[in-house]
Design a protein around this motif. Structure first.
Motif, PDB file in Angstrom:
ATOM      1  N   LEU A   1      11.259  -5.910   1.392  1.00  0.00           N
ATOM      2  CA  LEU A   1      12.018  -4.756   0.909  1.00  0.00           C
ATOM      3  C   LEU A   1      12.200  -3.745   2.030  1.00  0.00           C
ATOM      4  N   PRO A   2      13.268  -2.948   1.922  1.00  0.00           N
ATOM      5  CA  PRO A   2      13.363  -1.803   2.830  1.00  0.00           C
ATOM      6  C   PRO A   2      12.258  -0.814   2.475  1.00  0.00           C
ATOM      7  N   ARG A   3      11.904   0.037   3.404  1.00  0.00           N
ATOM      8  CA  ARG A   3      10.822   1.001   3.147  1.00  0.00           C
ATOM      9  C   ARG A   3      11.150   1.974   2.021  1.00  0.00           C
ATOM     10  N   LYS A   4      12.431   2.187   1.774  1.00  0.00           N
ATOM     11  CA  LYS A   4      12.847   3.069   0.687  1.00  0.00           C
ATOM     12  C   LYS A   4      13.940   2.346  -0.080  1.00  0.00           C
ATOM     13  N   VAL A   5      13.751   2.213  -1.381  1.00  0.00           N
ATOM     14  CA  VAL A   5      14.706   1.470  -2.194  1.00  0.00           C
ATOM     15  C   VAL A   5      14.887   2.188  -3.525  1.00  0.00           C
ATOM     16  N   ALA A   6      16.125   2.215  -4.011  1.00  0.00           N
ATOM     17  CA  ALA A   6      16.396   2.826  -5.315  1.00  0.00           C
ATOM     18  C   ALA A   6      15.778   1.955  -6.403  1.00  0.00           C
ATOM     19  N   TYR A   7      15.280   2.591  -7.439  1.00  0.00           N
ATOM     20  CA  TYR A   7      14.670   1.863  -8.554  1.00  0.00           C
ATOM     21  C   TYR A   7      15.629   0.797  -9.084  1.00  0.00           C
ATOM     22  N   SER A   8      16.889   1.167  -9.292  1.00  0.00           N
ATOM     23  CA  SER A   8      17.868   0.227  -9.857  1.00  0.00           C
ATOM     24  C   SER A   8      18.096  -0.969  -8.932  1.00  0.00           C
ATOM     25  N   GLN A   9      18.108  -0.728  -7.617  1.00  0.00           N
ATOM     26  CA  GLN A   9      18.273  -1.831  -6.662  1.00  0.00           C
ATOM     27  C   GLN A   9      17.077  -2.783  -6.725  1.00  0.00           C
ATOM     28  N   LEU A  10      15.889  -2.215  -6.782  1.00  0.00           N
ATOM     29  CA  LEU A  10      14.680  -3.024  -6.843  1.00  0.00           C
ATOM     30  C   LEU A  10      14.649  -3.834  -8.136  1.00  0.00           C
ATOM     31  N   LEU A  11      14.984  -3.192  -9.241  1.00  0.00           N
ATOM     32  CA  LEU A  11      15.011  -3.889 -10.526  1.00  0.00           C
ATOM     33  C   LEU A  11      16.019  -5.037 -10.495  1.00  0.00           C
ATOM     34  N   ASN A  12      17.214  -4.780  -9.959  1.00  0.00           N
ATOM     35  CA  ASN A  12      18.237  -5.826  -9.858  1.00  0.00           C
ATOM     36  C   ASN A  12      17.756  -6.985  -8.993  1.00  0.00           C
TER      37      ASN A  12
ATOM     38  N   GLU B   1      14.970  -4.572  12.375  1.00  0.00           N
ATOM     39  CA  GLU B   1      14.634  -5.470  11.267  1.00  0.00           C
ATOM     40  C   GLU B   1      13.203  -5.240  10.799  1.00  0.00           C
ATOM     41  N   ILE B   2      12.278  -5.218  11.736  1.00  0.00           N
ATOM     42  CA  ILE B   2      10.866  -5.027  11.402  1.00  0.00           C
ATOM     43  C   ILE B   2      10.597  -3.564  11.028  1.00  0.00           C
ATOM     44  N   GLU B   3      11.274  -2.665  11.687  1.00  0.00           N
ATOM     45  CA  GLU B   3      11.077  -1.244  11.432  1.00  0.00           C
ATOM     46  C   GLU B   3      11.420  -0.865   9.984  1.00  0.00           C
ATOM     47  N   ASN B   4      12.460  -1.492   9.436  1.00  0.00           N
ATOM     48  CA  ASN B   4      12.942  -1.069   8.124  1.00  0.00           C
ATOM     49  C   ASN B   4      12.572  -1.976   6.961  1.00  0.00           C
ATOM     50  N   ALA B   5      11.834  -3.034   7.202  1.00  0.00           N
ATOM     51  CA  ALA B   5      11.472  -3.932   6.103  1.00  0.00           C
ATOM     52  C   ALA B   5       9.968  -4.138   6.055  1.00  0.00           C
ATOM     53  N   VAL B   6       9.462  -4.242   4.843  1.00  0.00           N
ATOM     54  CA  VAL B   6       8.044  -4.526   4.638  1.00  0.00           C
ATOM     55  C   VAL B   6       7.919  -5.607   3.577  1.00  0.00           C
ATOM     56  N   THR B   7       6.816  -6.314   3.617  1.00  0.00           N
ATOM     57  CA  THR B   7       6.549  -7.336   2.618  1.00  0.00           C
ATOM     58  C   THR B   7       5.577  -6.760   1.596  1.00  0.00           C
ATOM     59  N   VAL B   8       5.968  -6.808   0.340  1.00  0.00           N
ATOM     60  CA  VAL B   8       5.093  -6.313  -0.722  1.00  0.00           C
ATOM     61  C   VAL B   8       4.806  -7.452  -1.702  1.00  0.00           C
TER      62      VAL B   8
ATOM     63  N   THR C   1      14.584   7.172 -11.927  1.00  0.00           N
ATOM     64  CA  THR C   1      15.547   8.091 -11.321  1.00  0.00           C
ATOM     65  C   THR C   1      15.209   8.433  -9.875  1.00  0.00           C
ATOM     66  N   ARG C   2      14.146   7.859  -9.361  1.00  0.00           N
ATOM     67  CA  ARG C   2      13.729   8.190  -7.998  1.00  0.00           C
ATOM     68  C   ARG C   2      13.678   6.963  -7.115  1.00  0.00           C
ATOM     69  N   ASP C   3      13.847   7.188  -5.818  1.00  0.00           N
ATOM     70  CA  ASP C   3      13.688   6.093  -4.873  1.00  0.00           C
ATOM     71  C   ASP C   3      12.212   5.746  -4.769  1.00  0.00           C
ATOM     72  N   ILE C   4      11.957   4.494  -4.498  1.00  0.00           N
ATOM     73  CA  ILE C   4      10.583   4.023  -4.344  1.00  0.00           C
ATOM     74  C   ILE C   4      10.338   3.779  -2.861  1.00  0.00           C
ATOM     75  N   GLU C   5       9.309   4.398  -2.337  1.00  0.00           N
ATOM     76  CA  GLU C   5       8.946   4.170  -0.939  1.00  0.00           C
ATOM     77  C   GLU C   5       7.797   3.188  -0.918  1.00  0.00           C
ATOM     78  N   VAL C   6       7.977   2.117  -0.140  1.00  0.00           N
ATOM     79  CA  VAL C   6       6.937   1.096  -0.079  1.00  0.00           C
ATOM     80  C   VAL C   6       6.425   0.934   1.345  1.00  0.00           C
ATOM     81  N   THR C   7       5.185   0.519   1.432  1.00  0.00           N
ATOM     82  CA  THR C   7       4.591   0.191   2.722  1.00  0.00           C
ATOM     83  C   THR C   7       3.956  -1.193   2.586  1.00  0.00           C
ATOM     84  N   GLU C   8       3.659  -1.790   3.719  1.00  0.00           N
ATOM     85  CA  GLU C   8       2.988  -3.088   3.729  1.00  0.00           C
ATOM     86  C   GLU C   8       1.738  -2.984   2.858  1.00  0.00           C
ATOM     87  N   PHE C   9       1.438  -4.023   2.111  1.00  0.00           N
ATOM     88  CA  PHE C   9       0.255  -4.113   1.248  1.00  0.00           C
ATOM     89  C   PHE C   9       0.414  -3.404  -0.097  1.00  0.00           C
TER      90      PHE C   9
END
Length: 91
Positions: A33-44, A5-12, A71-79
């Motif tokens: 959010l998961p560390r990697k999310v599709a643009y369309s998923q994030l927008l939704n 749970e903690i490994e795959n999710a970050v707070t942005v 058209t690309r996945d978004i990789e996010v990290t804490e902060f």
């Protein structure tokens, strides 16, 4: 052993501007959010969570002040911060 749970999710931080701020009723929020999310998923997710469906087709998302490609996945990290940029009215 790792906690998945903690490994795959970050707070942005999610920042709202102009019309999106008006519709969301806030200037900023936080979202997990998961560390990697599709643009369309994030927008939704953002449009459903913050009452932005009415302007969904005109929103741009930017991560850390850089506009994301839809058209690309978004990789996010804490902060990281995700800005919700609505259409600019002009004339």
């Amino acid at each position: 052993m790792r906690n998945m749970e903690i490994e795959n999710a970050v707070t942005v931080k999610v920042l709202f501007f102009a019309k999106s701020k008006e519709l969301a009723g806030t200037r900023e929020s936080r979202i997990n959010l998961p560390r990697k999310v599709a643009y369309s998923q994030l927008l939704n997710l953002i449009t459903k969570t913050y009452n932005l469906e009415g302007i969904k087709n005109n929103i741009l998302l930017a991560k850390n002040e850089e506009v994301c490609s839809d058209t690309r996945d978004i990789e996010v990290t804490e902060f990281d911060s995700i800005a919700v940029i609505p259409p600019l009215s002009g004339g």
